[in-house]
Motif scaffolding. Structure first.
Motif, short mmCIF file in Angstrom:
data_model
loop_
_atom_site.label_atom_id
_atom_site.label_comp_id
_atom_site.label_asym_id
_atom_site.label_seq_id
_atom_site.Cartn_x
_atom_site.Cartn_y
_atom_site.Cartn_z
N GLY A 1 12.33 0.65 -0.88
CA GLY A 1 11.32 1.67 -0.67
C GLY A 1 9.83 1.17 -1.01
O GLY A 1 8.90 1.36 -0.09
N SER A 2 9.84 0.57 -2.02
CA SER A 2 8.40 0.05 -2.37
C SER A 2 7.92 -1.07 -1.37
O SER A 2 6.96 -1.06 -1.03
CB SER A 2 8.53 -0.49 -3.90
OG SER A 2 8.86 0.55 -4.73
N LYS A 3 8.83 -2.01 -1.21
CA LYS A 3 8.57 -3.20 -0.16
C LYS A 3 8.35 -2.61 1.28
O LYS A 3 7.26 -2.81 1.81
CB LYS A 3 9.86 -4.04 0.12
CG LYS A 3 9.62 -5.21 0.96
CD LYS A 3 10.86 -6.15 1.03
CE LYS A 3 10.51 -7.24 2.01
NZ LYS A 3 11.74 -8.15 1.96
N ALA A 4 9.10 -1.55 1.77
CA ALA A 4 8.81 -1.01 3.24
C ALA A 4 7.28 -0.27 3.13
O ALA A 4 6.67 -0.51 4.03
CB ALA A 4 10.09 -0.03 3.51
N VAL A 5 7.18 0.60 2.08
CA VAL A 5 5.95 1.24 2.15
C VAL A 5 4.75 0.63 2.03
O VAL A 5 3.55 0.83 2.90
CB VAL A 5 6.19 2.59 1.17
CG1 VAL A 5 4.74 3.34 1.01
CG2 VAL A 5 7.35 3.49 1.54
N LEU A 6 4.88 -0.34 0.85
CA LEU A 6 3.45 -0.99 0.65
C LEU A 6 3.29 -1.97 1.72
O LEU A 6 2.03 -2.26 2.24
CB LEU A 6 3.70 -1.68 -0.81
CG LEU A 6 3.81 -0.72 -1.80
CD1 LEU A 6 3.90 -1.53 -3.07
CD2 LEU A 6 2.64 0.11 -1.94
N THR A 7 4.36 -2.57 2.22
CA THR A 7 4.22 -3.49 3.45
C THR A 7 3.70 -3.04 4.79
O THR A 7 2.32 -3.39 5.31
CB THR A 7 5.41 -4.19 3.71
OG1 THR A 7 5.87 -5.40 2.65
CG2 THR A 7 5.08 -5.33 4.71
#
Length: 234
Positions: free
Chosen positions: A198-204
């Motif tokens: 989730g962190s990778k998807a949202v921040l990217t």
């Protein structure tokens, strides 16, 4: 008059009390935290127009395509055609389909949608800005068919949805664009920071969205520049 007074003037500066400064920092921190938590919902925008055409980004996983299928078949929706988009199939292993547009189109036909209602619009290989190029291909298809499209809805994957809508609005400035975001798999939008996925998807996606707003220059509609990322063999 002293030499110092010739060059300097005394001012009274009011500074906040320590407790007021602490309260201000806490208030700003709370606002930033609340905004941070809402990044996922902001990016995964769902705001359809319910037009005649539903465009589905064909590179999505089966879960996303299944959700798009449900929306197209929903009795309250009046979609007449489903358009699939996507560039070359870059998955490893055997490739039954050369591009994601054809691959997803076959998925929808095999799951009950009449072939006459499914329109596949593949995109060429592109160095970048693949979503925008797909939108340009959709616009050009309507132009070749002499169809004036005033509105369409786009189904995208999760937090990619808001940027997808923005890019379609840039590519089709004369059309109103609605959007659906699929439910993400592997994390919850309300707790996206709890998982690495989730962190990778949202921040990217957040960085990509800001970059698109600030720096993306598509070129004039119909110009060569708007397809500058394309890699097309002669």
């Amino acid at each position: 008059m002293s030499v110092r007074s010739m060059f300097f003037k005394r001012y009274t500066v009011w500074l906040p009390q320590a407790w007021l400064l602490v309260m201000f920092v806490l208030f700003v921190g709370i606002l930033l935290f609340v905004g941070f938590r809402g990044f996922g919902f902001f990016l995964a925008q769902t705001n359809p127009i319910h037009a005649e055409y539903l465009v589905v980004e064909g590179w999505q996983d089966e879960q996303g395509l299944q959700q798009a299928l449900f929306i197209f078949n929903e009795p309250t929706n009046k979609y007449k055609y489903l358009i699939t988009t996507g560039g070359p199939n870059t998955q490893w292993g055997q490739k039954a389909w050369s591009n994601y547009a054809d691959k997803s189109a076959q998925y929808f036909v095999s799951h009950g949608i009449a072939a006459a209602k499914v329109i596949s619009i593949p995109s060429p290989a592109s160095a970048q800005n693949r979503t925008y190029l797909s939108a340009v291909m959709v616009r050009d298809w309507f132009a070749r068919k002499s169809i004036k499209v005033n509105a369409l809805d786009v189904f995208s994957q999760g937090v990619h949805a808001r940027r997808t809508r923005l890019l379609y609005e840039l590519a089709l400035p004369a059309s109103s664009i609605g959007v659906y975001a699929s439910e993400p798999e592997g994390y919850q939008l309300s707790r996206w920071w709890k998982t690495s996925q989730g962190s990778k998807a949202v921040l990217t996606e957040w960085i990509a969205f800001i970059w698109t707003i600030c720096f993306f220059e598509p070129g004039a509609v119909g110009s060569h520049e708007e397809k500058w990322g394309s890699i097309i063999s002669e």
